[in-house]
Design a protein around this motif. Structure first.
Motif: not given
Length: 514
Positions: A497-514
């Protein structure tokens, strides 16, 4: 007046009546002597360029358009034209009817080999193996692919090619994590999926709205946060099928985007059994084509010259380079599968004392084809190898196991060889290489911060120190964040259960495409 030839064909030339004679002769042997049970066959003859095109679209007869298929086509074509690589003699589709593609450049002998291999060997395996029966819909796949192709084209007209392409890019990046790995859900019915597409969207939109109305705000926020179990139940967490989770709960996806995720998810599920049965599937088809072609020669229906041509091709297919050969890149699934099928036949018909000790249930029972048909129906690569790889075959293939974990030892250690002490360890370690639990990263959605910024949290459980590539992990997570529309994080944890690494990513707005 010359008497008609007893041969199915002579020389290298063939026509469609020749293919029909070959098919009928193979069918007679497969049913009466091998006891095979196959889907109806559909034989298609295509050019080398069409075979390259089939490569690029993962072998499917009709598929939606995507830039990656064109990229694969250009890559394969360049290598083929320069002579760096050859083409497969055939491509076979797990459908009913079972479609086998034959290259028009093949000789008559190669067409016979392909028909025996694909139209009867692979066909029988597709129809009878439990994984394909459990996870695929051979009757509905062709109609569903036609629906998928037309639906993607409609989306491009209505919403723009770029928006559709971006959604498919993200879905393809997550394709290997868009499958259900364990049984329990009802069998996939692709014809019903196609018919219910419209009605399903209305129902799921209502369910989706009900879910997000539970997001707390104001004074009730702290009280709602206490009900973690209810929140996780509504979201179906933890969830290993990332595409399914996004399709059902991503807050800002349009209905057409959800349907695209569903299409990609169903196609990924369709291919899931093939990744677990490569050795068995190719071993079965190779064993079947060898038995059929040998029998045709024994019956005098193919000439000595044509049989020698077949043997040369067959030998190339089952060639296994030694470990110190520059061409070695692991075990050839054709070679390992075919060798194990022949070895099982030997154990059933002519066992020695070692065989009786290791395989008491099948040794000397006499009916090799009945034993093989049972194995073909009820095993996958991992269980097949772990139960039926014999000491004699390990000695013949001179197997040994290397251990190179830098955390345990400096350098490389030979952990086991093909001797009395090493047989079980060799078999166990080789079988583990085909176990999806060790091959595929175990990643699942853990939770969502509904009360805050809708941050999506994932976890990767590291097995035997196999960490994710940081570059690949960030790229795939970016696609996930684009579909989710909010921040996404992933933690890698070890068995304790020890955390070896953590990634955090932000969206680029793809899902708001018309």
């Amino acid at each position: 007046m010359t008497a008609p030839s007893r041969f199915l064909f002579e020389g290298a030339d063939w026509d469609f009546s020749t293919l029909q004679r070959i098919h009928d002769a193979c069918e007679e042997i497969s049913r009466s002597e091998l006891g095979l049970d196959v889907y109806p066959n559909q034989i298609e003859v295509i050019t080398a360029e069409q075979m390259l095109d089939a490569y690029s679209s993962v072998g499917m007869p009709l598929f939606y358009k995507h830039w990656s298929f064109g990229k694969h086509f250009a890559y394969q074509e360049a290598f083929y034209r320069k002579g760096f690589t050859g083409l497969a003699y055939e491509i076979v589709i797990n459908s009913s009817p079972c479609i086998s593609y034959l290259m028009e450049e093949n000789t008559a002998t190669m067409q016979a080999l392909v028909i025996a291999h694909a139209a009867f060997g692979h066909n029988h395996f597709f129809k009878n193996n439990y994984l394909f029966r459990q996870w695929t819909d051979a009757d509905g796949i062709l109609n569903y692919l036609d629906f998928a192709k037309s639906y993607v084209a409609q989306c491009e007209e209505r919403h723009g090619r770029l928006a559709v392409e971006q959604t498919l890019d993200a879905a393809h990046a997550l394709m290997s994590h868009g499958i259900d790995r364990y049984p329990g859900k009802k069998k996939l019915d692709l014809r019903a999926e196609e018919k219910r597409a419209g009605k399903r969207r209305l129902h799921e939109e209502r369910a989706f709205n009900d879910l997000w109305r539970t997001v707390p705000s104001g004074p009730a926020k702290s009280e709602a946060l206490l009900n973690i179990e209810r929140r996780r139940k509504l979201l179906g967490l933890p969830q290993e099928n990332l595409l399914y989770f996004l399709e059902k709960t991503a807050p800002r996806l349009k209905p057409w985007q959800r349907e695209l995720l569903r299409i990609v998810r169903h196609i990924a599920q369709y291919f899931y059994p093939q990744s677990q049965t490569k050795v068995m599937n190719e071993g079965t088809a190779t064993y079947v084509h060898y038995r059929i072609m040998t029998r045709l020669h024994e019956q005098g229906r193919i000439s000595d010259g044509n049989f020698l041509e077949f043997l040369q091709s067959h030998t190339n297919v089952v060639f296994q380079p030694d470990f110190d050969d520059q061409r070695f890149s692991g075990f050839n699934p054709y070679a390992l599968g075919f060798a194990m099928m022949q070895d099982i036949e030997r154990i059933v018909r002519n066992p020695d004392e070692e065989d009786r000790e290791w395989f008491p249930e099948i040794a000397g029972t006499g009916d090799a084809l009945a034993v093989l048909r049972n194995i073909w129906a009820n095993y996958r690569d991992e269980s097949f190898i772990s139960q039926f790889l014999s000491p004699r075959l390990m000695r013949h293939m001179r197997m040994f196991h290397l251990h190179d974990d830098p955390a345990e030892i400096a350098g490389i250690r030979v952990n086991a060889i093909h001797d009395a002490r090493g047989y079980r360890r060799l078999r166990r370690e080789l079988a583990r290489q085909y176990d999806v639990g060790y091959i595929d990263p175990n990643i699942e959605v853990l939770d969502v911060d509904l009360a805050g910024d809708r941050h999506l949290m994932l976890r990767h459980a590291v097995v035997k120190g196999a960490r994710l590539s940081e570059t690949d992990a960030r790229r795939v997570l970016q696609h996930l964040a684009d579909l989710w529309s909010y921040d996404v994080s992933l933690v890698e944890v070890d068995v304790t259960g020890n955390v070896l690494k953590e990634y955090v990513v932000n969206p680029r707005g793809l899902a708001t495409a018309a």
